[in-house]
Design a protein around this motif. Structure first.
Motif, PDB file in Angstrom:
ATOM      1  N   GLN A   1       0.815  -1.206   0.000  1.00 43.57           N
ATOM      2  CA  GLN A   1       0.000   0.000   0.000  1.00 43.57           C
ATOM      3  C   GLN A   1       0.850   1.257   0.000  1.00 43.57           C
ATOM      4  O   GLN A   1       0.440   2.290  -0.506  1.00 43.57           O
ATOM      5  CB  GLN A   1      -0.929  -0.007   1.204  1.00 43.57           C
TER       6      GLN A   1
ATOM      7  N   LEU B   1      20.990 -14.211  15.664  1.00 43.91           N
ATOM      8  CA  LEU B   1      19.980 -13.382  16.320  1.00 43.91           C
ATOM      9  C   LEU B   1      20.305 -11.904  16.238  1.00 43.91           C
ATOM     10  O   LEU B   1      19.419 -11.069  16.111  1.00 43.91           O
ATOM     11  CB  LEU B   1      19.857 -13.772  17.786  1.00 43.91           C
TER      12      LEU B   1
ATOM     13  N   SER C   1      -3.228  -4.071   5.774  1.00 47.30           N
ATOM     14  CA  SER C   1      -2.588  -3.113   6.664  1.00 47.30           C
ATOM     15  C   SER C   1      -2.568  -3.608   8.103  1.00 47.30           C
ATOM     16  O   SER C   1      -1.975  -2.983   8.962  1.00 47.30           O
ATOM     17  CB  SER C   1      -3.286  -1.763   6.571  1.00 47.30           C
TER      18      SER C   1
ATOM     19  N   HIS D   1      -1.131  -6.291   8.952  1.00 52.63           N
ATOM     20  CA  HIS D   1       0.192  -6.884   9.143  1.00 52.63           C
ATOM     21  C   HIS D   1       1.243  -5.782   9.061  1.00 52.63           C
ATOM     22  O   HIS D   1       1.704  -5.438   7.998  1.00 52.63           O
ATOM     23  CB  HIS D   1       0.503  -7.910   8.056  1.00 52.63           C
ATOM     24  N   THR D   2       1.594  -5.220  10.185  1.00 55.53           N
ATOM     25  CA  THR D   2       2.641  -4.202  10.120  1.00 55.53           C
ATOM     26  C   THR D   2       3.870  -4.649  10.891  1.00 55.53           C
ATOM     27  O   THR D   2       4.881  -3.979  10.883  1.00 55.53           O
ATOM     28  CB  THR D   2       2.169  -2.867  10.697  1.00 55.53           C
ATOM     29  N   HIS D   3       3.743  -5.786  11.563  1.00 53.95           N
ATOM     30  CA  HIS D   3       4.852  -6.243  12.395  1.00 53.95           C
ATOM     31  C   HIS D   3       6.023  -6.698  11.518  1.00 53.95           C
ATOM     32  O   HIS D   3       5.838  -7.433  10.566  1.00 53.95           O
ATOM     33  CB  HIS D   3       4.366  -7.389  13.262  1.00 53.95           C
ATOM     34  N   VAL D   4       7.198  -6.209  11.860  1.00 54.65           N
ATOM     35  CA  VAL D   4       8.387  -6.605  11.111  1.00 54.65           C
ATOM     36  C   VAL D   4       9.386  -7.199  12.086  1.00 54.65           C
ATOM     37  O   VAL D   4       9.701  -6.606  13.107  1.00 54.65           O
ATOM     38  CB  VAL D   4       9.020  -5.389  10.403  1.00 54.65           C
ATOM     39  N   GLU D   5       9.871  -8.378  11.775  1.00 51.28           N
ATOM     40  CA  GLU D   5      10.891  -8.985  12.618  1.00 51.28           C
ATOM     41  C   GLU D   5      12.262  -8.574  12.122  1.00 51.28           C
ATOM     42  O   GLU D   5      12.545  -8.702  10.934  1.00 51.28           O
ATOM     43  CB  GLU D   5      10.773 -10.502  12.562  1.00 51.28           C
ATOM     44  N   LEU D   6      13.077  -8.102  13.035  1.00 50.13           N
ATOM     45  CA  LEU D   6      14.422  -7.671  12.640  1.00 50.13           C
ATOM     46  C   LEU D   6      15.447  -8.284  13.585  1.00 50.13           C
ATOM     47  O   LEU D   6      15.124  -8.566  14.737  1.00 50.13           O
ATOM     48  CB  LEU D   6      14.522  -6.142  12.742  1.00 50.13           C
ATOM     49  N   PRO D   7      16.676  -8.481  13.106  1.00 53.00           N
ATOM     50  CA  PRO D   7      17.737  -8.897  14.017  1.00 53.00           C
ATOM     51  C   PRO D   7      17.955  -7.841  15.106  1.00 53.00           C
ATOM     52  O   PRO D   7      17.605  -6.676  14.929  1.00 53.00           O
ATOM     53  CB  PRO D   7      18.960  -9.012  13.118  1.00 53.00           C
ATOM     54  N   TYR D   8      18.553  -8.303  16.204  1.00 45.89           N
ATOM     55  CA  TYR D   8      18.674  -7.455  17.388  1.00 45.89           C
ATOM     56  C   TYR D   8      19.391  -6.138  17.090  1.00 45.89           C
ATOM     57  O   TYR D   8      18.899  -5.068  17.426  1.00 45.89           O
ATOM     58  CB  TYR D   8      19.442  -8.249  18.440  1.00 45.89           C
TER      59      TYR D   8
ATOM     60  N   LEU E   1      15.405  -2.400   2.541  1.00 45.57           N
ATOM     61  CA  LEU E   1      14.063  -2.680   3.044  1.00 45.57           C
ATOM     62  C   LEU E   1      13.227  -1.413   3.127  1.00 45.57           C
ATOM     63  O   LEU E   1      12.088  -1.443   3.562  1.00 45.57           O
ATOM     64  CB  LEU E   1      14.132  -3.323   4.421  1.00 45.57           C
ATOM     65  N   GLN E   2      13.837  -0.308   2.756  1.00 51.45           N
ATOM     66  CA  GLN E   2      13.168   0.995   2.772  1.00 51.45           C
ATOM     67  C   GLN E   2      12.762   1.438   4.161  1.00 51.45           C
ATOM     68  O   GLN E   2      11.796   2.163   4.332  1.00 51.45           O
ATOM     69  CB  GLN E   2      11.948   0.986   1.858  1.00 51.45           C
ATOM     70  N   LEU E   3      13.482   0.968   5.154  1.00 47.35           N
ATOM     71  CA  LEU E   3      13.249   1.489   6.498  1.00 47.35           C
ATOM     72  C   LEU E   3      14.133   2.708   6.726  1.00 47.35           C
ATOM     73  O   LEU E   3      13.797   3.592   7.488  1.00 47.35           O
ATOM     74  CB  LEU E   3      13.547   0.414   7.539  1.00 47.35           C
TER      75      LEU E   3
END
Lengths: 720, 445
Positions: free
Chosen positions: A263, A318, B305, B307-314, B400-402
Motif C-alpha cells: 500500500q 539473532l 494493513s 500486518h505491520t509487524h516486522v521482525e528484525l535482528p537485534y 528494506l526501505q526502512l
C-alpha cells in the motif's frame, strides 16, 4: 646492402594443460593440515559428514517451504481456472491481475533458495512460463520489460536506444529481433499456446473442466518488492492490466518487511488492478529451531560444537542477519576447521568406524591422546599401575580408547533425550528459568554443570508446585520422547516414568479420603490471623504459619510429586553433565570460537587500524617491532602518515603534516639530527607523502575539504 | 437521442449502433463527430480531450472509430518506454509491418516523419487517419519536441491525419513554454448519479430481470456514491456483491419486488465492503470466499494493513532506533541524551523557545553515518565491535526501505540517511528490546 629491421611482436604462450590444473578440494585440505599422515581419511570423513548435513538441511528446507508453496500453487491454479470460467461475476472482474504477496521475513540471503524451489515447482506443475526479476536489474521500466521478456521467451530482446550491442544485422535478423513490449509477448504467447493446441486438436473442447493446459498463466516473480522503484512497478502493472484479457498474467511479490509495503508503494488506482492474496512464511527463528533440532540436538552427527562456538553462531543469527543459510555455513566452517586442525578427528565418526580407526592410530596419535586435557584427568583418577600402563603401553591405550569412545557415544545417546525431557518439563514454567527455547537449555548444559546452576534450582522448586494435571501431561510427553530411544538406561527411565504415571492415576481413587485432614491443619492459624492488629504480632503469626506449612505432613500427591522431581533431578545429574567432563571429548567437540568469529563476523575497520598502528602484526618484520602505542620510523609510509594524523584535530594542515612526516622519515634514513638536510623535504619524500595521503583518503580516514585551503578533514575521531 | 448523432458520409445504421453503445455520452460523441466531419474531409489537426478517470474518453473514441471503421492507431503512452514503440505502432496500424521495419535503429522524430511521408505518398489517405494517444500526460516526460510535433503532425507529414490526446489533467499543465500549436479542447464531465445508474444497469445478470438489477444498482449507489464515483470501481463492486444480494431470493424468503427487505439484507454487507474490499484490504477473491463462509469465520481474514509487524535482528532494531533518534532529534541535543555527565545544562536553557515546532511535524532530517553509529554505540547495551555485518545491516535496512539514503555518491564521503519509519513502528520495535525511546526523543521531553 644491409637492412636492419626492428620488429616488435607479441607472443602468446598458452600454459600447458598440466600446469593449469587447479588443486582439488582435497589438496587444499591436506595442504597445511595438522598431522598430515591420516589427513586423507579425515578429509573423507569431513566430506561425508558435510554431504549428509547438506542433504538433510535441504530436505528440511523443502519440508518447511512445502506448506506455503503448496498454498501458493493452489492459488495459481485457482486463478488460472477461474479465468476460464464464463460465469457472469468472473467476467465482470476479469481485469484484475491475480497477485500473491509472499511475506518471507528480513533474512534476505535465504530467499533465493525459496524462490528457486518455488519457480521450479511452478514450472513443473502449473505453467512453463515463469520469470523472476530482481530489483537491481530493473532500474527503469524498459529494463524490467526486457528482463521479463527475455526470461519468458528465452531470446535476446533489443532495447532500441542502447547502442552498446550494435552488431551488423542482416535484414532477416532485423525481423527476428524482438521489440521490448508486451505486445510482442502477447503474440508470442498466442503463438505458443496455438502450437500446443494444434498438437492435440479437439482436446480443448472435450475437457473444459480440468484446468486447461492450453492457457497456462504467465507468472512473474518480483523477488524483492521493497527495492523496486515504485514508479517502475506502477507503470508495469498499468501496462500489464491492459493485456490481461489476452495474456493470463500473474504476479508473485516477495516481501521482506510487511504486506503494508504494497500500500505504501502502489496508489489505489494501481492496487485496484490487482487481486492480492497474502501468504506468510515460517518465521526465521522457528526455522532455526527446527534446523538446530535436526542437526545439533541429535546423536546422529558425531561432530559437535562447543558452547562458545554455538554461542557465536547463534548470536550472529539473532543479532546480525536472521539467516539460516549463514548459520549452516557457520557449521560447515566449524566442521572443516575441526577436521583440518584436530588430528584426532579421525575418531569423529560413526561408532563402528571410530572403533576401527582406533586400532589404526599411530604412535604419534596416541601421544596426542595422552596430551589431551580430558585424558590426563582420566589418567589421574586411575590407580598407579593403570596410570603407568596407560602412559607406556600403546596396545593397552588402544583398548582403553575403544572403551572411552563407546562411553562417549553412549553419553550422546542419553544426553539428547534427557535434554528434551528437561526442556519439556521447564519450558512452560513462569519466567522461563531455563529458557524458552531448547537451544538455550542446551547452551546452559554445554557450558557448565547444569544442576549447580541457580536457575536450575529455582526451576526444580517451581516444578514442585505444579498442579497434578499439568504434571501428568508433562510426564506423558517425556515418556513419548523416551519412547523411540534404544538404550538400556533410557528404557529403564521410561519404565520408571510409566510407573509414576500409574501411581498418579491411582491417587484419584484415594484422593477423597485425605482431603479432609489436610484442610484441618491449614485452617487453624488462618483463623487466628483475623484477630491480630499489631504488626509485630502479625509477622510472628505469619512466620509461624510458614513453619507449620513446612513441617506439615505432605499429602500423597505432594509426596509423589516430590518423587517425580527427584527422579528428573537424578536423570539430569546422571546424563546432562557437560561434555568437558567426558574423556576424549576433544575428538568430537570443536571449540575454537575465535576462529569462527574471525571468519564469519569480520571486522575490517579494526583490521585496518591494527595494520596501520602496528604493522608488525601483519608484516612480521623484526625492524617494525616497537613498544605499545608507537610506530617505528621504519614502518611503511602510510603507517607513519596515519600515526601523525592521529595527533591532529578535525582539520589537518597538509604542510605541517608533510614537515612532520619528513622529519620522521629522515630519522629513519639515519640522518643525524644536526645535519643540514635533516627533515628537509625533497622530491622523493614529497611524492611518498602524497602517495601515503591519498592511500589514507582511499581508506576513508581523510577527505579533501573546502573549508580551509591546504587542509584535509579527518573522518575519524579520537587519537592517541 | 439519435438525432444528435447525424453526420453526412456515414451510414445511418452504424450511427445508430454507436449511439446505443454510448449511453450518456451522446453530446460528446456528437460534438466529436461533427469535428471529424465526413470521412474524406480534413479534420482539425489535434484534439485534446480531458476528464476524470472512467469518464468514457477512451470508450467513446474506440466505439466511434471501430464502429465507423475509420483508420486509426491507438497508443497508450504508458507502454511507450521509448518513442520507437510509439512510432512503430502508428506506422504498423496505418501501413502494415513493412513500414514499421523501415525505421532505423533508435529513430528520431524526423526519421518517423520521413518514413510516414514516404509511405503515405504510396498510399495516400482516403479517409482521415486518427492517432489516439491515451494517458497523454506522460508525453510531457519524453523529448521536448515530441508533443509540439504531434500537435501539428498534419502539417509535418502533409497527410489527412488527426492526433487525439486523452488525458486526466487540463491542457494548461501541458503547454510547453516555447509555445506550440493549440489543440482543440474538449471536456468530458463526470457522470451524474442518474447516468451512473443508467450505465451500471446495462450489464445486468442474464438470469435476473432488468428491474431487479436496476434496483440493486440503486441500493449500491446509495451506499457508495458518497465515496466513489469511479465507474470501473462501482462496476467491480456491483459484480462482487450481487450474489449476496440475491441470496434471500434464492432461499425463497423474499420476492424480487420487495426492495425494502432486500435493502435491509444487503446494506450492512455493503458497508463492510466499503471498509475492506474497496480499499483493497482484502482481495476480491478472498471477499467472495468470505461471503461463502458467512460471519462466523470472517475474523480470520485480516486486511493487508493489519500486518505491520516486522521482525528484525537485534542490532538492526537498535540501528533503526538510533536512526530514528538521529532523524528526529537536533544534533546539538545528542550530548544531553547520550553523554553520561553532560555538565549542568538546565532544561530551561536547553530548550530554545523558538524551537517550538515539533520535529515530528517537520518530518525526518538527514543525518551522517558517523552520527548514526555514535548514537548506536551509546544506546545498545553491550559492547559491539564495528564488524562488517553492522555495516551491511545498515545497507539492508536501506533496501528494506526502512532507511533512505539521502546523498547519492560515493560511500567514502560520509553518506547521509533518513529514517523512514513512523513513530508507532519505532515504538513497537523499541518495546521488543526494552528501550524507552520516548525518553530519548526531544519532542517528548
Amino acid at each position: 646492402m644491409s637492412t636492419s629491421s626492428v620488429s616488435k611482436g607479441c607472443f602468446v604462450f598458452k600454459p600447458s594443460a598440466k600446469k593449469k590444473k587447479t588443486p582439488s578440494l582435497k589438496d587444499y585440505f591436506i595442504h597445511g593440515c595438522e598431522g598430515a599422515e591420516d589427513s586423507e581419511t579425515r578429509f573423507q570423513l569431513c566430506q561425508n559428514l558435510w554431504d549428509k548435513i547438506k542433504a538433510d538441511t535441504e530436505a528440511l528446507q523443502d519440508e518447511l517451504n512445502r506448506k506455503i508453496l503448496d498454498s501458493l500453487l493452489d492459488f495459481t491454479r485457482k486463478c488460472s481456472t477461474t479465468r476460464q470460467h464464463s460465469d457472469w461475476a468472473a467476467q465482470m472482474r476479469a481485469s484484475e491481475i491475480p497477485t500473491a504477496a509472499l511475506v518471507l521475513g528480513v533474512n534476505v540471503p535465504d530467499h533465493d533458495m525459496t524462490f528457486q524451489s518455488l519457480s521450479d515447482l511452478l514450472q513443473q506443475s502449473v505453467s512453463p512460463h515463469v520469470a523472476s526479476v530482481q530489483a537491481k536489474e530493473c532500474g527503469a521500466l524498459k529494463h524490467l520489460m526486457k528482463r521479463v521478456l527475455e526470461r519468458l521467451m528465452d531470446t535476446e530482446v533489443t532495447l532500441d536506444d542502447e547502442e552498446e550491442e550494435v552488431t551488423e544485422q542482416t535484414s532477416t535478423q532485423l525481423h527476428n529481433s524482438v521489440h521490448c513490449s508486451l505486445e510482442t509477448l502477447c503474440d508470442w504467447y498466442i503463438a505458443k499456446t496455438k502450437k500446443s493446441f494444434s498438437g492435440t486438436p479437439g482436446k480443448k473442447r472435450s475437457s473444459p473442466g480440468r484446468d486447461d493446459p492450453q492457457q497456462p498463466p504467465v507468472v512473474i516473480i518480483f523477488k524483492d518488492l521493497e527495492a523496486f522503484n515504485p514508479r517502475v512497478l506502477q507503470d508495469f502493472i498499468l501496462i500489464c492490466s491492459r493485456y490481461i484479457q489476452r495474456l493470463p498474467l500473474m504476479f508473485i511479490f516477495g516481501i521482506a518487511t510487511s504486506p503494508s509495503t504494497i500500500q505504501h508503494m502502489l496508489p489505489h488506482s494501481v492496487s485496484s488492478l490487482l487481486c492480492i492474496e497474502l501468504f506468510q512464511s515460517l518465521s526465521c527463528t522457528q526455522h532455526l529451531a527446527t534446523v538446530i533440532d535436526k542437526l545439533i540436538l541429535t546423536p546422529d552427527f558425531p561432530f559437535k560444537l562447543s558452547d562458545k562456538v554455538m554461542q557465536v553462531l547463534i548470536s550472529i543469527f539473532l543479532y546480525h542477519d536472521f539467516s539460516v543459510r549463514n548459520f549452516i555455513k557457520g557449521i560447515q566452517l566449524a566442521l572443516v576447521e575441526h577436521f583440518h586442525s584436530q588430528p584426532l578427528s579421525v575418531l569423529c565418526c560413526k561408532k563402528k568406524e571410530a572403533l576401527l580407526n582406533v586400532m589404526q592410530l599411530s604412535h604419534t596419535d596416541l601421544e596426542r591422546i595422552r596430551q589431551l586435557p580430558s585424558f590426563k584427568r582420566y589418567v589421574e583418577k586411575q590407580e598407579l599401575q593403570e596410570q603407568t600402563n596407560l602412559t607406556t603401553d600403546d596396545t593397552h591405550l588402544k583398548e582403553v580408547c575403544r572403551k572411552l569412545i563407546k562411553d562417549l557415544h553412549k553419553y550422546h545417546k542419553n544426553y539428547y533425550p534427557i535434554l528434551r525431557c528437561l526442556h519439556t518439563m521447564t519450558s512452560a514454567l513462569p519466567r522461563y528459568p531455563l529458557g524458552k527455547q531448547i537451544r538455550e537449555l542446551h547452551l546452559i548444559c554445554l557450558e557448565k554443570t547444569v544442576w549447580e546452576n541457580e536457575d536450575y534450582q529455582s526451576a526444580m522448586k517451581l516444578l514442585k508446585m505444579l498442579a497434578k494435571d499439568e504434571l501428568i501431561t508433562l510426564l506423558q510427553r517425556c515418556a513419548e520422547i523416551l519412547q523411540p530411544v534404544k538404550s538400556k538406561k533410557m528404557k529403564k527411565a521410561r519404565v520408571h516414568l510409566e510407573e509414576l504415571l500409574a501411581k498418579f492415576r491411582q491417587l484419584d481413587t484415594v484422593a477423597a479420603e485425605t482431603q479432609s485432614c489436610v484442610e484441618d491443619s491449614l485452617i487453624s492459624p488462618v483463623k487466628n490471623l483475623g484477630k491480630k492488629t499489631d504488626l509485630f504480632q502479625l509477622q510472628k503469626t505469619l512466620l509461624e504459619m510458614n513453619e507449620t506449612r513446612r513441617s506439615k505432613k505432605l499429602n500423597p500427591f505432594e509426596l509423589l510429586r516430590n518423587e517425580v522431581v527427584e527422579f528428573i533431578d537424578s536423570l539430569v545429574k546422571s546424563h546432562l553433565s557437560p561434555p568437558e567432563t567426558q574423556t576424549l571429548n576433544e575428538v568430537c567437540y570443536y571449540s575454537s570460537s575465535t576462529a569462527v568469529r574471525r571468519h564469519l563476523n569480520a571486522t575490517p575497520r579494526t583490521s585496518i587500524q591494527a595494520a596501520l598502528s602496528s604493522p608488525y602484526y601483519y608484516l612480521q618484520n623484526n625492524s617494525l617491532k616497537s613498544e605499545e602505542g608507537s610506530v617505528s620510523n621504519a614502518a611503511p609510509d602510510i603507517c607513519i602518515a596515519y600515526k601523525l594524523h592521529l595527533e591532529c584535530g578535525r582539520l589537518i594542515n597538509l604542510y605541517d603534516w608533510l614537515e612532520a612526516y619528513a622529519t620522521v622519515v629522515s630519522a629513519a634514513e639515519g640522518n643525524h639530527p644536526d645535519s643540514d638536510n635533516f627533515g628537509k623535504v625533497d622530491e622523493v619524500k614529497h611524492a611518498r607523502f602524497i602517495r601515503a595521503v591519498s592511500e589514507l583518503e582511499f581508506l576513508g580516514f581523510i577527505k579533501s575539504t573546502k573549508k580551509k585551503t591546504d587542509h584535509v578533514a579527518r573522518l575519524t575521531w579520537g587519537g592517541c | 437521442m439519435t438525432a444528435l448523432l447525424q453526420q453526412p458520409g456515414y451510414e445511418e445504421e452504424r450511427l445508430q449502433r454507436v449511439a446505443e453503445k454510448l449511453p450518456c455520452r451522446d453530446v460528446q460523441a456528437g460534438l466529436l463527430l461533427s469535428l471529424m466531419g465526413q470521412p474524406q474531409q480534413y479534420s482539425f489537426p489535434s484534439i485534446f480531450i480531458y476528464g476524470h478517470r472512467a469518464s468514457g474518453k477512451s470508450h467513446v473514441l474506440q466505439v466511434l472509430l471501430k464502429e465507423l471503421e475509420l483508420p486509426h492507431a491507438t497508443v497508450s503512452c504508458v507502454e511507450c518506454v521509448s518513442v520507437v514503440l510509439l512510432f512503430e505502432q502508428v506506422l504498423l496500424s496505418f501501413f502494415g509491418c513493412d513500414a514499421a521495419s523501415l525505421l532505423p535503429r533508435s529513430p528520431s522524430l524526423s526519421d518517423f516523419v520521413r518514413v510516414y511521408r514516404q509511405q503515405c505518398s504510396q498510399s495516400p489517405a482516403k479517409q482521415t487517419r486518427y492517432i489516439v494517444m491515451e494517458k497523454a500526460e506522460l508525453l510531457r516526460d519524453t523529448d521536448a519536441n515530441l508533443l509540439p510535433a504531434l500537435l501539428r503532425l498534419q502539417e509535418l507529414v502533409e497527410d489527412n491525419v488527426t492526433v487525439i490526446l486523452l488525458s486526466e489533467i487540463v491542457w494548461d499543465k501541458f503547454r510547453p513554454n516555447t509555445g506550440c500549436f493549440e489543440p482543440l479542447l474538449l471536456h468530458f464531465p463526470d457522470y451524474s448519479k442518474g447516468e451512473l445508474q443508467q450505465i451500471l444497469s446495462q450489464d445486468r445478470h442474464p438470469s435476473y430481470s432488468a428491474e431487479f438489477y436496476s434496483s440493486y444498482i440503486n441500493i449500491l449507489l446509495g451506499v457508495f456514491y458518497s465515496v466513489c464515483r469511479d465507474l470501473r470501481e462501482l462496476r467491480h463492486l456491483a459484480a462482487l456483491n450481487f450474489s449476496k444480494f440475491c441470496e434471500p431470493l434464492a432461499e425463497g424468503k423474499v420476492k424480487d419486488t420487495d426492495t425494502h427487505k432486500l435493502w435491509r439484507n444487503i446494506e450492512p454487507h455493503l458497508k463492510k465492503a466499503m471498509q475492506t474490499v474497496y480499499l483493497r484490504e482484502v482481495s476480491s477473491l478472498q471477499w467472495e470466499q468470505m461471503q461463502q463462509m458467512e460471519e462466523k469465520e470472517t475474523g480470520t481474514v485480516r486486511g493487508l494493513s493489519a500486518h505491520t509487524h516486522v521482525e528484525l535482528p537485534y542490532y538492526s532494531k537498535f540501528l533503526l532506533i538510533a536512526a530514528y533518534l538521529a532523524s528526529y532529534n537536533p544534533a546539538r541535543t545528542d550530548k544531553r541524551f547520550f553523554v553520561k555527565h553532560h555538565g549542568k545544562i538546565k532544561k530551561t536553557n536547553f530548550l530554545k523557545k523558538n524551537e517550538k515546532t515539533s520535529n515530528h511535524l517537520l518530518g525526518p532530517k538527514p543525518f551522517p553515518l558517523d552520527r548514526l553509529l555514535a548514537i548506536f554505540y551509546s544506546v545498545v547495551d553491550s559492547r559491539v565491535a564495528p564488524t562488517a555485518s553492522i555495516f551491511s545491516q545498515i545497507s539492508s535496512l536501506v533496501t528494506l526501505q526502512l532507511l533512505t539514503k539521502v546523498s547519492q555518491g560515493d560511500l567514502l564521503d560520509a553518506p547521509k540517511f533518513k529514517c523512514a519509519v513512523s513513530l508507532d513502528f519505532i515504538c513497537a520495535i523499541s518495546r521488543t528490546v526494552n528501550f524507552e525511546i520516548l525518553k530519548y526523543l526531544y519532542d517528548f521531553l
